[in-house]
Design a protein around this motif. Structure first.
Motif, mmCIF file in Angstrom:
data_model
loop_
_atom_site.group_PDB
_atom_site.id
_atom_site.type_symbol
_atom_site.label_atom_id
_atom_site.label_comp_id
_atom_site.label_asym_id
_atom_site.label_seq_id
_atom_site.Cartn_x
_atom_site.Cartn_y
_atom_site.Cartn_z
ATOM 1 N N ASP A 9 0.838 -1.191 0.000
ATOM 2 C CA ASP A 9 0.000 0.000 0.000
ATOM 3 C C ASP A 9 0.883 1.255 0.000
ATOM 4 O O ASP A 9 1.877 1.315 0.720
ATOM 5 C CB ASP A 9 -0.935 -0.037 1.224
ATOM 6 N N PHE A 68 -11.030 -13.185 -2.978
ATOM 7 C CA PHE A 68 -10.246 -12.566 -4.059
ATOM 8 C C PHE A 68 -10.183 -13.489 -5.278
ATOM 9 O O PHE A 68 -10.242 -13.023 -6.421
ATOM 10 C CB PHE A 68 -8.837 -12.215 -3.581
ATOM 11 N N ARG A 72 -11.692 -12.405 -8.905
ATOM 12 C CA ARG A 72 -10.799 -12.454 -10.082
ATOM 13 C C ARG A 72 -11.413 -13.299 -11.194
ATOM 14 O O ARG A 72 -11.310 -12.950 -12.376
ATOM 15 C CB ARG A 72 -9.487 -13.070 -9.593
ATOM 16 N N ARG A 90 -2.977 -4.756 -9.285
ATOM 17 C CA ARG A 90 -3.003 -5.986 -8.479
ATOM 18 C C ARG A 90 -3.497 -7.185 -9.298
ATOM 19 O O ARG A 90 -4.110 -7.029 -10.355
ATOM 20 C CB ARG A 90 -3.845 -5.844 -7.201
ATOM 21 N N SER A 94 -0.939 -10.533 -5.579
ATOM 22 C CA SER A 94 -1.286 -9.913 -4.283
ATOM 23 C C SER A 94 -1.723 -10.978 -3.290
ATOM 24 O O SER A 94 -1.422 -10.897 -2.099
ATOM 25 C CB SER A 94 -2.440 -8.906 -4.436
ATOM 26 N N SER A 95 -2.481 -11.971 -3.771
ATOM 27 C CA SER A 95 -2.930 -13.041 -2.863
ATOM 28 C C SER A 95 -1.736 -13.827 -2.339
ATOM 29 O O SER A 95 -1.682 -14.183 -1.161
ATOM 30 C CB SER A 95 -3.901 -13.991 -3.567
ATOM 31 N N TYR A 98 -0.019 -11.203 0.186
ATOM 32 C CA TYR A 98 -0.775 -10.808 1.390
ATOM 33 C C TYR A 98 -1.308 -12.016 2.155
ATOM 34 O O TYR A 98 -1.242 -12.058 3.369
ATOM 35 C CB TYR A 98 -1.947 -9.886 1.022
ATOM 36 N N GLN A 99 -1.916 -12.958 1.428
ATOM 37 C CA GLN A 99 -2.530 -14.088 2.133
ATOM 38 C C GLN A 99 -1.493 -15.164 2.449
ATOM 39 O O GLN A 99 -1.720 -15.999 3.326
ATOM 40 C CB GLN A 99 -3.675 -14.679 1.296
HETATM 41 P P1 TYD Z 1 -7.213 -0.980 -1.836
HETATM 42 O O1 TYD Z 1 -7.832 0.002 -0.929
HETATM 43 O O2 TYD Z 1 -7.706 -1.100 -3.223
HETATM 44 O O3 TYD Z 1 -5.629 -0.770 -1.769
HETATM 45 P P2 TYD Z 1 -4.550 -0.382 -2.863
HETATM 46 O O4 TYD Z 1 -4.944 0.965 -3.394
HETATM 47 O O5 TYD Z 1 -3.258 -0.384 -2.091
HETATM 48 O O6 TYD Z 1 -4.579 -1.474 -3.911
HETATM 49 O O7 TYD Z 1 -7.336 -2.390 -1.116
HETATM 50 C C1 TYD Z 1 -6.810 -3.504 -1.608
HETATM 51 C C2 TYD Z 1 -6.235 -4.259 -0.436
HETATM 52 O O8 TYD Z 1 -6.478 -5.653 -0.636
HETATM 53 C C3 TYD Z 1 -4.737 -4.093 -0.287
HETATM 54 O O9 TYD Z 1 -4.376 -3.906 1.062
HETATM 55 C C4 TYD Z 1 -4.177 -5.418 -0.760
HETATM 56 C C5 TYD Z 1 -5.287 -6.383 -0.481
HETATM 57 N N1 TYD Z 1 -5.330 -7.575 -1.387
HETATM 58 C C6 TYD Z 1 -5.136 -8.836 -0.850
HETATM 59 O O10 TYD Z 1 -4.925 -8.976 0.359
HETATM 60 N N2 TYD Z 1 -5.192 -9.929 -1.681
HETATM 61 C C7 TYD Z 1 -5.442 -9.821 -3.017
HETATM 62 O O11 TYD Z 1 -5.485 -10.859 -3.747
HETATM 63 C C8 TYD Z 1 -5.640 -8.510 -3.560
HETATM 64 C C9 TYD Z 1 -5.939 -8.349 -5.021
HETATM 65 C C10 TYD Z 1 -5.578 -7.423 -2.705
#
Ligand code: TYD
Length: 192
Positions: A9, A68, A72, A90, A94-95, A98-99
């Motif tokens: 972020d 997610f 997708r 993204r 991202s998954s 983040y996950q």
């Molecule tokens: P968003 O407010 O759109 O953030 P940004 O502008 O940074 O993209 O929120 C998306 C949030 O979701 C961000 O913190 C990342 C998270 N995310 C996941 O955890 N897994 C995923 O697969 C995706 C696509 C996003």
């Protein structure tokens, strides 16, 4: 070509995507952008869940991994459109980042298109928190540190370009153009 932008972020993905799109269009390419989470029913639910105070907990992160992947799948036809350059804010990467839990995320995203080019906007966690007014807590910093490490690790599995996102907007933009140009046969010396 399916180009995905990734980064923690505050890395500046949306600004940079817009700048790259305009430049590619000026070079005669047709470009469409997509953003994850999308504005589908699932995407709306995801945005609500992201607001939960326990959003970073393991249980909620697993829930998000499922959602997610579903969100997708709903845009797969767009991602597979080969008549244009698709630039995505993204992707399933991202998954992974983040996950975590790459084997499980891999299964959930089995049918999802993999990027032709990954642009990773790399940013240190302190700058990320300062830019996003994100929570300046130890837990949040620890979470984002893990996400950044995952990105740098998983980027090696794809055709990727890692860009230093701590620089100013124009420098980052020109670094991205220089990185993308060879993939599209654009002369690197002709970059404006
Ligand atoms: P968003 O407010 O759109 O953030 P940004 O502008 O940074 O993209 O929120 C998306 C949030 O979701 C961000 O913190 C990342 C998270 N995310 C996941 O955890 N897994 C995923 O697969 C995706 C696509 C996003």
């Amino acid at each position: 070509m399916y180009i995905v932008f990734e980064g923690i972020d505050g890395a500046g993905k949306s600004t940079q995507i817009q700048m790259l799109k305009e430049w590619l269009e000026a070079n005669g390419f047709r470009v469409e952008t997509v953003v994850e989470p999308t504005d589908s029913e699932v995407g709306k639910l995801i945005r609500k869940i992201l607001q939960r105070p326990d959003a970073q907990s393991d249980r909620v992160q697993k829930t998000l991994g499922l959602l997610f992947a579903a969100d997708r799948m709903l845009i797969m036809d767009k991602l597979e459109d080969e008549s244009k350059i698709i630039i995505s804010d993204r992707s399933f990467i991202s998954s992974l980042a983040y996950q975590g839990n790459p084997e499980w995320i891999g299964v959930l995203n089995k049918y999802v298109k993999k990027p032709d080019l990954l642009i990773l906007l790399d940013l240190d966690v302190k700058t990320s928190v300062a830019r996003t007014s994100g929570e300046d807590t130890f837990e949040n910093e620890q979470f984002l540190t893990g996400v950044r490490e995952n990105y740098l690790k998983f980027a090696k599995d794809y055709t990727s370009e890692i860009i230093d996102a701590t620089n100013g907007v124009n420098k980052v933009s020109s670094d991205i153009k220089k990185a993308v140009a060879p993939y599209l046969g654009i002369c690197p010396d002709c970059i404006l």
